[in-house]
Write an enzyme that holds these catalytic residues in place. Structure first.
Site, mmCIF file in Angstrom:
data_model
loop_
_atom_site.group_PDB
_atom_site.id
_atom_site.type_symbol
_atom_site.label_atom_id
_atom_site.label_comp_id
_atom_site.label_asym_id
_atom_site.label_seq_id
_atom_site.Cartn_x
_atom_site.Cartn_y
_atom_site.Cartn_z
ATOM 1 N N HIS A 44 9.128 62.089 16.095
ATOM 2 C CA HIS A 44 10.055 63.226 16.006
ATOM 3 C C HIS A 44 10.509 63.341 14.557
ATOM 4 O O HIS A 44 11.193 62.442 14.054
ATOM 5 C CB HIS A 44 11.257 63.001 16.937
ATOM 6 C CG HIS A 44 10.859 62.861 18.372
ATOM 7 N ND1 HIS A 44 10.789 63.936 19.239
ATOM 8 C CD2 HIS A 44 10.466 61.775 19.100
ATOM 9 C CE1 HIS A 44 10.389 63.516 20.430
ATOM 10 N NE2 HIS A 44 10.184 62.208 20.378
ATOM 11 N N LEU A 45 10.097 64.422 13.912
ATOM 12 C CA LEU A 45 10.488 64.605 12.505
ATOM 13 C C LEU A 45 11.705 65.511 12.370
ATOM 14 O O LEU A 45 12.258 65.667 11.278
ATOM 15 C CB LEU A 45 9.310 65.141 11.678
ATOM 16 C CG LEU A 45 8.114 64.185 11.542
ATOM 17 C CD1 LEU A 45 7.022 64.804 10.673
ATOM 18 C CD2 LEU A 45 8.525 62.832 10.975
ATOM 19 N N ASN A 61 10.298 69.136 19.979
ATOM 20 C CA ASN A 61 11.710 69.340 20.359
ATOM 21 C C ASN A 61 12.607 69.494 19.127
ATOM 22 O O ASN A 61 13.532 68.722 18.900
ATOM 23 C CB ASN A 61 12.214 68.230 21.298
ATOM 24 C CG ASN A 61 12.072 66.834 20.745
ATOM 25 O OD1 ASN A 61 11.330 66.608 19.792
ATOM 26 N ND2 ASN A 61 12.791 65.884 21.319
ATOM 27 N N HIS A 86 5.306 63.594 29.143
ATOM 28 C CA HIS A 86 6.536 62.782 29.243
ATOM 29 C C HIS A 86 6.808 62.674 30.744
ATOM 30 O O HIS A 86 7.229 63.636 31.379
ATOM 31 C CB HIS A 86 7.668 63.508 28.510
ATOM 32 C CG HIS A 86 9.024 62.907 28.725
ATOM 33 N ND1 HIS A 86 9.766 62.353 27.702
ATOM 34 C CD2 HIS A 86 9.792 62.787 29.838
ATOM 35 C CE1 HIS A 86 10.921 61.916 28.171
ATOM 36 N NE2 HIS A 86 10.971 62.169 29.466
ATOM 37 N N HIS A 135 4.537 57.216 26.086
ATOM 38 C CA HIS A 135 5.438 56.048 26.210
ATOM 39 C C HIS A 135 5.465 55.346 27.577
ATOM 40 O O HIS A 135 6.468 55.378 28.278
ATOM 41 C CB HIS A 135 6.848 56.395 25.754
ATOM 42 C CG HIS A 135 7.382 57.760 26.149
ATOM 43 N ND1 HIS A 135 7.351 58.244 27.430
ATOM 44 C CD2 HIS A 135 7.997 58.715 25.400
ATOM 45 C CE1 HIS A 135 7.918 59.438 27.459
ATOM 46 N NE2 HIS A 135 8.305 59.755 26.243
ATOM 47 N N ASP A 142 7.008 56.719 18.859
ATOM 48 C CA ASP A 142 8.113 57.523 19.418
ATOM 49 C C ASP A 142 9.314 57.454 18.475
ATOM 50 O O ASP A 142 10.469 57.354 18.909
ATOM 51 C CB ASP A 142 8.506 57.089 20.832
ATOM 52 C CG ASP A 142 9.342 58.170 21.528
ATOM 53 O OD1 ASP A 142 9.596 59.226 20.916
ATOM 54 O OD2 ASP A 142 9.744 57.954 22.684
ATOM 55 N N HIS A 191 18.207 59.371 14.977
ATOM 56 C CA HIS A 191 19.453 60.065 15.317
ATOM 57 C C HIS A 191 20.500 59.707 14.278
ATOM 58 O O HIS A 191 20.402 58.674 13.603
ATOM 59 C CB HIS A 191 19.945 59.650 16.708
ATOM 60 C CG HIS A 191 19.087 60.174 17.816
ATOM 61 N ND1 HIS A 191 19.017 61.505 18.146
ATOM 62 C CD2 HIS A 191 18.238 59.534 18.671
ATOM 63 C CE1 HIS A 191 18.175 61.665 19.148
ATOM 64 N NE2 HIS A 191 17.675 60.486 19.490
HETATM 65 O O1 DOR Z 1 14.154 58.146 23.517
HETATM 66 C C1 DOR Z 1 13.650 59.248 23.360
HETATM 67 N N1 DOR Z 1 14.014 60.036 22.333
HETATM 68 N N2 DOR Z 1 12.753 59.676 24.252
HETATM 69 C C2 DOR Z 1 12.298 60.938 24.246
HETATM 70 O O2 DOR Z 1 11.494 61.278 25.074
HETATM 71 C C3 DOR Z 1 12.816 61.912 23.241
HETATM 72 C C4 DOR Z 1 13.296 61.228 22.045
HETATM 73 C C5 DOR Z 1 14.121 62.114 21.126
HETATM 74 O O3 DOR Z 1 13.728 63.248 20.851
HETATM 75 O O4 DOR Z 1 15.159 61.653 20.636
#
Ligand code: DOR
Length: 442
Positions: free
Chosen positions: A77-78, A109, A194, A247, A320, A324
């Site tokens: 996720h970038l 996302n 997923h 995952h 993955d 955050h």
């Molecule tokens: O832990 C996760 N974080 N699982 C996911 O499927 C999405 C990801 C996120 O976008 O933070």
């Protein structure tokens, strides 16, 4: 520029190479790989231009180091566009090359969701300008990742999406998933699933079991994953579409995928370092850095995931990478977002599998470079995950003896959310060659 990597221990499963040798790189492409025989072959030369007189020749002495094809992360996720406070294409790709990755596939996302060609085009343009490595976008399966209506898969495919996924969310509607798998055949792209039955996982934040009861947190049963793994396997059999399970975290999922592969179902699978490195115990003190979706499971699940990696049921190790912001992870456990910042720890955590005798070094490279490249059809995109002559000169050089202490404050990723803080691990990238640039790490 011409680059000569000398005397490294080269492993390239795509050519069955495992030995000491040299690699010659010209104009950003691999020109030649030469493995020493006994007696050693004459050294590589570049049309008489080699030697001190050639100012454009850069020689890297890799004595005592491993030299691998750059890793391909098919699940990261970038966060850009939309969540630049968590990560950007610039910071995420820098973290990638630091971790030995030279190709990153980014999940859709974002905000807006990558569910149409203009977002895809934005990501590709931004990555060309600011990315330290190749960035290949993964488009959404459904509009807004809402699971209700198929996104513009064809136009996104033409724009450069190399796979489709609603990652972060499942596609609960089986008919829509069926259609997506039918499209995957027509467009020759994998659908990355997923697997989570939302009706079973609703409100859950950790694995369901003794730990969830003890901590007073709502659990997510392993069955929430397994039910969807099984449904998608059945749909892949129905459609003959290309299914890739994201995952994998449970013993049951590994068994379902193993059985499906035996039947010849077109399914591939990935797991992530946290699913073979940590049990649900990591959340015992309500550490939100260990909150991840799917959740960390039990020792039994870890053992099954390792077995799946060993026997080939699980094809890929992906990160993955889910960065955050610190403030979000500081929220109470129920409210904190799920995810682990994984690009800078994936390799050293995975090398433990080699130390434990679960994988050979060559099998590890298969799972981190060759298999993701094959699943995604990356030979079409300049040949990734291989050191074959003509392939992009994406290379990672690793010092296996070097020990490193994981310190999130030193991550190049904006996401400092790791449950591995303070772990002492062996095996670090010391040089990464990506997009024609040589990165040297201390
Ligand atoms: O832990 C996760 N974080 N699982 C996911 O499927 C999405 C990801 C996120 O976008 O933070």
């Amino acid at each position: 520029m011409t680059i000569l990597i000398e005397k490294g221990h080269i492993i390239d499963p795509s050519q069955g190479i495992d030995g000491i040798g040299d690699i010659l790189i010209e104009d950003g492409k691999i020109r030649e790989v030469k493995i020493q025989k006994t007696p050693p072959l004459p050294p590589l030369t570049k049309g008489g231009r080699r030697g001190g007189s050639d100012s454009e020749l850069r020689t890297i002495d890799a004595t005592g180091l491993y030299v691998f094809p750059g890793f391909v992360d098919m699940h990261a996720h970038l966060r850009e566009p939309g969540f630049e406070y968590k990560e950007t294409i610039k910071t995420g790709t820098l973290a990638a090359v630091k971790g030995g990755f030279t190709t990153v596939c980014c999940m859709p996302n974002t905000y807006p969701v990558n569910d149409n060609a203009s977002v895809t085009e934005f990501i590709i343009r931004k990555a060309a300008q600011e990315g330290s490595c190749a960035v290949l976008p993964i488009g959404a399966i459904t509009k807004g990742q809402k699971g209700e209506e198929l996104a513009e898969i064809g136009t996104m495919r033409n724009e450069g999406c190399i796979a489709f996924s609603d990652d972060g969310h499942p596609v609960m509607n089986s008919l829509i998933m069926r259609r997506a798998l039918e499209y995957s055949k027509a467009f020759n792209v994998p659908i990355i699933s997923h697997c989570e039955d939302l009706t079973l996982s609703e409100g859950g934040v950790i694995n369901e079991g003794l730990t969830s009861v003890t901590l007073g947190l709502r659990g997510i049963p392993a069955e929430a994953e397994m039910i969807m793994v099984f449904r998608d396997i059945l749909l892949a059999e129905l459609t003959d579409g290309r299914l890739h399970i994201a995952h994998v975290s449970t013993e049951g999922s590994v068994e379902l995928i193993r059985d499906a592969k035996k039947r010849g179902t077109p399914v591939t699978a990935e797991t992530c370092p946290h699913y073979f490195s940590l049990t649900e115990d990591a959340v015992r003190d309500y550490d939100t850095n260990a909150k991840v979706n799917p959740p960390l499971r039990t020792k039994r699940d870890i053992d099954a995931v390792k077995e799946g990696l060993q026997d080939g049921t699980i094809d890929v190790i992906a990160t993955d990478h889910a960065p955050h912001h610190r403030d979000e992870k500081l929220k109470e456990f129920d409210l904190a977002p799920s995810g682990i910042s994984g690009l800078e720890t994936a390799l050293s955590l995975s090398i433990r599998l080699v130390e434990e005798g679960i994988l050979t070094m060559s099998q590890l490279i298969e799972k981190m470079a060759l298999n993701p490249s094959r699943i995604l059809g990356l030979p079409l995109y300049g040949s990734k995950g291989t050191l074959k002559p003509g392939a992009d000169a994406d290379i990672t050089i690793i010092d296996m003896k070097k020990e490193v202490r994981i310190e999130a404050s030193k991550f190049l990723s904006k996401g400092k959310n790791t449950p591995f803080e303070g772990w002492m691990l062996k095996g670090v990238p010391v040089v990464t060659i990506s997009k024609g640039k040589i990165y040297e790490w201390q």
